[in-house]
Design a protein around this motif. Structure first.
Motif, PDB file in Angstrom:
ATOM      1  N   GLU A 156       0.851  -1.186   0.000  1.00 54.01           N
ATOM      2  CA  GLU A 156       0.000   0.000   0.000  1.00 54.01           C
ATOM      3  C   GLU A 156       0.885   1.233   0.000  1.00 54.01           C
ATOM      4  N   ARG A 157       0.510   2.211  -0.806  1.00 52.65           N
ATOM      5  CA  ARG A 157       1.295   3.436  -0.922  1.00 52.65           C
ATOM      6  C   ARG A 157       0.425   4.641  -0.590  1.00 52.65           C
ATOM      7  N   ASP A 158       1.075   5.707  -0.209  1.00 55.43           N
ATOM      8  CA  ASP A 158       0.372   6.954   0.062  1.00 55.43           C
ATOM      9  C   ASP A 158       0.142   7.662  -1.277  1.00 55.43           C
ATOM     10  N   VAL A 159      -0.958   7.336  -1.922  1.00 54.10           N
ATOM     11  CA  VAL A 159      -1.192   7.873  -3.264  1.00 54.10           C
ATOM     12  C   VAL A 159      -1.399   9.385  -3.250  1.00 54.10           C
ATOM     13  N   ASP A 160      -1.873   9.936  -2.123  1.00 50.78           N
ATOM     14  CA  ASP A 160      -2.084  11.389  -2.064  1.00 50.78           C
ATOM     15  C   ASP A 160      -0.766  12.153  -2.128  1.00 50.78           C
ATOM     16  N   ALA A 161       0.320  11.512  -1.767  1.00 53.15           N
ATOM     17  CA  ALA A 161       1.616  12.194  -1.759  1.00 53.15           C
ATOM     18  C   ALA A 161       2.366  12.057  -3.072  1.00 53.15           C
ATOM     19  N   ILE A 162       1.839  11.268  -3.996  1.00 48.13           N
ATOM     20  CA  ILE A 162       2.546  11.012  -5.253  1.00 48.13           C
ATOM     21  C   ILE A 162       2.244  12.124  -6.262  1.00 48.13           C
ATOM     22  N   LYS A 163       3.295  12.644  -6.872  1.00 46.20           N
ATOM     23  CA  LYS A 163       3.178  13.632  -7.940  1.00 46.20           C
ATOM     24  C   LYS A 163       3.896  13.079  -9.170  1.00 46.20           C
ATOM     25  N   LEU A 164       3.156  12.971 -10.266  1.00 43.78           N
ATOM     26  CA  LEU A 164       3.776  12.441 -11.477  1.00 43.78           C
ATOM     27  C   LEU A 164       4.712  13.474 -12.098  1.00 43.78           C
ATOM     28  N   PRO A 165       5.908  13.080 -12.459  1.00 43.49           N
ATOM     29  CA  PRO A 165       6.835  14.031 -13.088  1.00 43.49           C
ATOM     30  C   PRO A 165       6.486  14.234 -14.554  1.00 43.49           C
ATOM     31  N   GLN A 166       6.946  15.341 -15.106  1.00 43.82           N
ATOM     32  CA  GLN A 166       6.787  15.601 -16.540  1.00 43.82           C
ATOM     33  C   GLN A 166       7.909  14.886 -17.285  1.00 43.82           C
ATOM     34  N   TRP A 167       7.885  13.568 -17.195  1.00 45.47           N
ATOM     35  CA  TRP A 167       8.927  12.727 -17.771  1.00 45.47           C
ATOM     36  C   TRP A 167       8.455  12.201 -19.116  1.00 45.47           C
ATOM     37  N   GLY A 168       9.278  12.332 -20.139  1.00 41.89           N
ATOM     38  CA  GLY A 168       8.925  11.810 -21.445  1.00 41.89           C
ATOM     39  C   GLY A 168       7.833  12.619 -22.131  1.00 41.89           C
ATOM     40  N   ARG A 169       7.497  12.200 -23.339  1.00 39.50           N
ATOM     41  CA  ARG A 169       6.464  12.897 -24.104  1.00 39.50           C
ATOM     42  C   ARG A 169       6.003  12.022 -25.259  1.00 39.50           C
ATOM     43  N   VAL A 170       4.833  12.372 -25.806  1.00 34.97           N
ATOM     44  CA  VAL A 170       4.308  11.719 -27.001  1.00 34.97           C
ATOM     45  C   VAL A 170       4.730  12.550 -28.202  1.00 34.97           C
ATOM     46  N   VAL A 171       5.303  11.880 -29.209  1.00 35.58           N
ATOM     47  CA  VAL A 171       5.858  12.562 -30.382  1.00 35.58           C
ATOM     48  C   VAL A 171       5.119  12.095 -31.620  1.00 35.58           C
ATOM     49  N   GLU A 172       4.689  13.049 -32.438  1.00 38.15           N
ATOM     50  CA  GLU A 172       4.091  12.728 -33.734  1.00 38.15           C
ATOM     51  C   GLU A 172       5.213  12.504 -34.735  1.00 38.15           C
ATOM     52  N   THR A 173       5.245  11.322 -35.345  1.00 34.56           N
ATOM     53  CA  THR A 173       6.359  10.952 -36.210  1.00 34.56           C
ATOM     54  C   THR A 173       6.063  11.108 -37.688  1.00 34.56           C
ATOM     55  N   GLY A 174       4.799  10.913 -38.092  1.00 37.52           N
ATOM     56  CA  GLY A 174       4.473  10.943 -39.508  1.00 37.52           C
ATOM     57  C   GLY A 174       4.889   9.688 -40.244  1.00 37.52           C
ATOM     58  N   GLY A 175       5.364   8.673 -39.526  1.00 31.94           N
ATOM     59  CA  GLY A 175       5.798   7.443 -40.151  1.00 31.94           C
ATOM     60  C   GLY A 175       4.735   6.359 -40.093  1.00 31.94           C
ATOM     61  N   VAL A 176       5.199   5.104 -40.146  1.00 28.73           N
ATOM     62  CA  VAL A 176       4.268   3.975 -40.082  1.00 28.73           C
ATOM     63  C   VAL A 176       3.488   4.001 -38.777  1.00 28.73           C
ATOM     64  N   VAL A 177       4.180   4.233 -37.685  1.00 33.71           N
ATOM     65  CA  VAL A 177       3.532   4.433 -36.383  1.00 33.71           C
ATOM     66  C   VAL A 177       3.425   5.944 -36.182  1.00 33.71           C
ATOM     67  N   PRO A 178       2.227   6.514 -36.298  1.00 30.60           N
ATOM     68  CA  PRO A 178       2.108   7.980 -36.324  1.00 30.60           C
ATOM     69  C   PRO A 178       2.499   8.665 -35.016  1.00 30.60           C
ATOM     70  N   TYR A 179       2.449   7.943 -33.893  1.00 31.78           N
ATOM     71  CA  TYR A 179       2.820   8.532 -32.613  1.00 31.78           C
ATOM     72  C   TYR A 179       3.698   7.546 -31.843  1.00 31.78           C
ATOM     73  N   GLU A 180       4.710   8.086 -31.183  1.00 34.08           N
ATOM     74  CA  GLU A 180       5.588   7.285 -30.346  1.00 34.08           C
ATOM     75  C   GLU A 180       5.685   7.925 -28.962  1.00 34.08           C
ATOM     76  N   VAL A 181       6.067   7.109 -27.981  1.00 32.15           N
ATOM     77  CA  VAL A 181       6.323   7.596 -26.634  1.00 32.15           C
ATOM     78  C   VAL A 181       7.828   7.635 -26.443  1.00 32.15           C
ATOM     79  N   HIS A 182       8.363   8.831 -26.159  1.00 27.83           N
ATOM     80  CA  HIS A 182       9.790   9.009 -25.960  1.00 27.83           C
ATOM     81  C   HIS A 182      10.104   9.205 -24.484  1.00 27.83           C
ATOM     82  N   ASP A 183      11.303   8.786 -24.083  1.00 30.23           N
ATOM     83  CA  ASP A 183      11.715   8.932 -22.688  1.00 30.23           C
ATOM     84  C   ASP A 183      12.341  10.302 -22.461  1.00 30.23           C
TER      85      ASP A 183
END
Length: 415
Positions: free
Chosen positions: A6-33
């Motif tokens: 069990e974790r203290d979920v109220d204390a957790i803050k998600l970081p602005q880590w990574g992003r979704v990138v539009e590639t224009g390729g076969v896979v139109p969107y990727e998740v980058h670290d």
């Protein structure tokens, strides 16, 4: 990690880590670290997802859910292939109690977030994660791990478990002559309140239409209110999809991509003609809907660009600000569907075809009575009953009874 952590979920803050990138390729969107490199397990899953015929919008939606999942794993310091149902459970608890991140703070909408609009009687979008968002997140994570478990990678058991009916294996002792039944809901899926389709009152539609500021917007709204096409479908219309002689519009259905000709009203084609005359000649392969935008924000001349969903939302946002409402494009679809249902010349099968529903049971959801319409009829019933009672003369008391005594016993109506 044990399943009962069990974790203290109220204390957790998600970081602005990574992003979704539009590639224009076969896979139109990727998740980058954080190093702007594709996350390989996600990239391979999305590639398989695209191969299943999924559209770019679905790929983008799945990518953002998986980005949030990877951020969650970063906070918990758990490897993606070592997770258990405990991490999924804690994420659901966190989503139920957290506020959605926003790129810019709310301004005028801060006072109305999560409240009921007095005109439309619809709830404004709130700052919390909706139950449908949580359910979608669970479905994406389960699908991601199903993909890797099939390939012998990832955890041994899918971390998004299903609730089994009566503790039995799903579809045990299945009769081959009967269809497979649902295997049960996901364990951590919150219940979703049932939403009834609601028609926009005629006076509200007139007010919205009057507030539109261009022939393009009037043509687009008239088209949707007459054939119940979805926003993505109507935005995908090209000039070659207009049949001026028979007043038909060809759309590509959401999900399947199947082409279908839909009828439209006379008014819709009148506004279409006025709008197209104002922007000049277009080829049959050109999109119908255009908007004037600068290529770069704040720089360069205005140029015509295809109208996208964000620009369409901006149109409705301006109208809603002027009227004090919170209508959406999907409200126009509901309004058209309910108007057709009230026409006795149209069958339920006709309406199913126009709406593009795969199953008649989906169209039958529109058969439920609107609460406002029921209340209106009950009010009219009470008013008619009151008028009927007032028009019926009170009979005189029979011989031998004192009228004054009856008035004391039964009230003034006995007089």
């Amino acid at each position: 990690m044990p399943n009962d952590v069990e974790r203290d979920v109220d204390a957790i803050k998600l970081p602005q880590w990574g992003r979704v990138v539009e590639t224009g390729g076969v896979v139109p969107y990727e998740v980058h670290d954080a190093d702007n490199e594709p996350i390989e397990p996600v990239r391979r899953y999305l590639r398989d997802f695209v191969a299943q015929g999924r559209r770019a919008g679905s790929v983008r939606s799945y990518a953002y859910d998986l980005l949030r999942w990877w951020r969650w794993l970063q906070v918990l310091d758990v490897e993606w292939d070592k997770v258990t149902s405990a991490e999924v459970r804690e994420l659901v608890l966190w989503l139920q109690r957290s506020t959605k991140p926003r790129r810019t703070p709310r301004t005028k909408s801060a006072a109305t977030a999560g409240t009921i609009n007095p005109i439309t009687r619809k709830q404004h979008v709130g700052d919390q994660y909706a139950a449908r968002t949580i359910r979608h997140s669970n479905a994406v994570i389960r699908s991601f791990y199903e993909f890797w478990i099939e390939r012998g990678a990832g955890p041994l058991v899918n971390p998004v478990p299903q609730e089994r009916r009566g503790g039995q294996r799903p579809n045990a002792h299945h009769n081959p002559l009967e269809p497979f039944r649902s295997e049960g809901r996901l364990r951590y899926n919150p219940p979703v309140p049932k939403r009834r389709p609601r028609a926009m009152p005629d006076q509200q539609w007139d007010a919205l239409f009057t507030a539109l500021r261009s022939d393009r917007d009037r043509a687009l709204a008239s088209l949707v209110i007459s054939n119940a096409s979805r926003a993505a479908e109507v935005l995908g219309i090209r000039c070659g999809d207009l049949d001026w002689g028979d007043q038909l519009v060809r759309v590509r259905r959401k999900g399947t991509g199947a082409e279908q000709w839909l009828p439209a009203s006379d008014d819709a084609f009148v506004w279409l003609r006025l709008y197209l005359d104002s922007i000049g000649p277009l080829s049959p392969s050109d999109p119908v809907w255009w908007t004037l935008r600068r290529r770069r924000r704040g720089e360069g001349p205005l140029v015509l660009q295809p109208l996208n969903y964000d620009a369409l939302r901006a149109v409705l946002r301006r109208v809603n600000d002027a009227l004090g409402t919170n209508w959406t494009m999907h409200d126009l679809r509901h309004t058209c569907a309910l108007r057709m249902l009230r026409d006795r010349n149209l069958s339920l099968r006709d309406i199913q075809t126009i709406l593009g529903h795969a199953h008649l049971s989906t169209t039958q959801l529109y058969l439920e009575e609107e609460p406002e319409e029921v209340i209106r009829r009950v009010h009219q019933h009470l008013l008619d009953r009151k008028q009927t009672e007032a028009s019926v003369p009170v009979p005189a008391p029979a011989r031998g009874y004192n009228a004054a005594d009856l008035a004391v016993l039964f009230g003034e109506q006995s007089r």
